[in-house]
Design a protein around this motif. Structure first.
Motif, PDB file in Angstrom:
ATOM      1  N   GLN A 107       0.808  -1.157  -0.082  1.00 39.47           N
ATOM      2  CA  GLN A 107       0.070   0.013  -0.140  1.00 39.47           C
ATOM      3  C   GLN A 107       0.859   1.223   0.023  1.00 39.47           C
ATOM      4  O   GLN A 107       1.942   1.147   0.358  1.00 39.47           O
ATOM      5  CB  GLN A 107      -0.990   0.039   1.011  1.00 39.47           C
ATOM      6  N   LYS A 108       0.410   2.293  -0.459  1.00 34.94           N
ATOM      7  CA  LYS A 108       0.888   3.600  -0.702  1.00 34.94           C
ATOM      8  C   LYS A 108       0.498   4.637   0.736  1.00 34.94           C
ATOM      9  O   LYS A 108      -0.554   4.484   1.301  1.00 34.94           O
ATOM     10  CB  LYS A 108       0.493   4.334  -2.037  1.00 34.94           C
ATOM     11  N   PHE A 109       1.464   5.415   1.192  1.00 35.93           N
ATOM     12  CA  PHE A 109       1.232   5.996   2.204  1.00 35.93           C
ATOM     13  C   PHE A 109       1.493   7.625   1.819  1.00 35.93           C
ATOM     14  O   PHE A 109       3.025   7.777   0.801  1.00 35.93           O
ATOM     15  CB  PHE A 109       2.266   5.997   3.311  1.00 35.93           C
ATOM     16  N   ASN A 110       0.847   8.648   1.807  1.00 35.04           N
ATOM     17  CA  ASN A 110       0.909   9.897   1.438  1.00 35.04           C
ATOM     18  C   ASN A 110       1.422  10.698   2.598  1.00 35.04           C
ATOM     19  O   ASN A 110       1.302  10.530   3.684  1.00 35.04           O
ATOM     20  CB  ASN A 110      -0.329  10.652   0.807  1.00 35.04           C
ATOM     21  N   VAL A 111       2.072  11.859   2.313  1.00 35.33           N
ATOM     22  CA  VAL A 111       2.836  12.736   3.360  1.00 35.33           C
ATOM     23  C   VAL A 111       2.374  13.975   3.166  1.00 35.33           C
ATOM     24  O   VAL A 111       2.103  14.448   2.221  1.00 35.33           O
ATOM     25  CB  VAL A 111       4.243  12.771   3.177  1.00 35.33           C
TER      26      VAL A 111
END
Length: 191
Positions: A107-111
């Motif tokens: 999964q991807k995680f945004n900042v």
């Protein structure tokens, strides 16, 4: 960097998971300055290492040493921290920027970011604070945290923390639900 986290399991398995995550974060900071990369690697490690007590919530922020006091953050399904902008008496929640760590592969995680202005307050907490219950099983809730932040906004971060912790303890003294409670208050110098 400041991190607050909560493991899905209880007791010794949760303690082992917390120690593992803490060590992984420390090692990751040495190899990758990008928060999104750190979260992706943590997600893979938790997914591969803990097949039964799989997920962890985690909020991580970096207080940048810039003149505008930029704060970079990522939130992997953790309780949304409360950001109080003193000058305008506004409250914002720093909502999740990705899913729970360890639940789904790749999964991807945004900042995201905020700019802390003089006197602004950021409250990080675990669900043991917001979900503490009184004898009638009514949860403490975020609104009460916000009310206390506003009430004690002119005090130090340490004193704000003590006021909230004491209030939660009184509120939940006769309640049946008891979870670990963690609270971190960050306050920018008013000048």
């Amino acid at each position: 960097g400041i991190v607050i986290s909560d493991a899905a399991s209880k007791g010794l398995p949760a303690a082992i998971q917390a120690l593992f995550v803490s060590g992984a974060i420390r090692m990751s900071q040495a190899f990758s300055p990008k928060i999104s990369t750190m979260f992706s690697r943590l997600n893979t490690l938790i997914y591969d290492t803990f097949p039964y007590e799989r997920f962890v919530t985690l909020f991580y922020c970096e207080l940048m040493p810039t003149s505008n006091r930029l704060v970079l953050y990522a939130n992997a399904g953790h309780c949304s921290p409360i950001y109080y902008r003193v000058e305008k008496d506004e409250v914002f929640e720093l909502t999740p920027t990705g899913g729970l760590l360890g639940l789904v592969q790749n999964q991807k995680f945004n900042v995201e970011n905020i700019v802390m202005r003089p006197g602004d307050i950021l409250a990080l907490f675990t669900d043991g604070i917001s979900e503490a219950q009184d004898k009638d099983e009514v949860p403490y809730g975020e609104d009460r945290i916000i009310q206390l932040i506003r009430q004690y906004k002119d005090e130090s971060a340490k004193d704000i923390t003590l006021h909230i912790i004491e209030d939660v303890q009184r509120y939940a003294a006769l309640g049946n639900y008891n979870d670990d409670r963690t609270l971190v208050i960050i306050k920018r110098d008013p000048s």
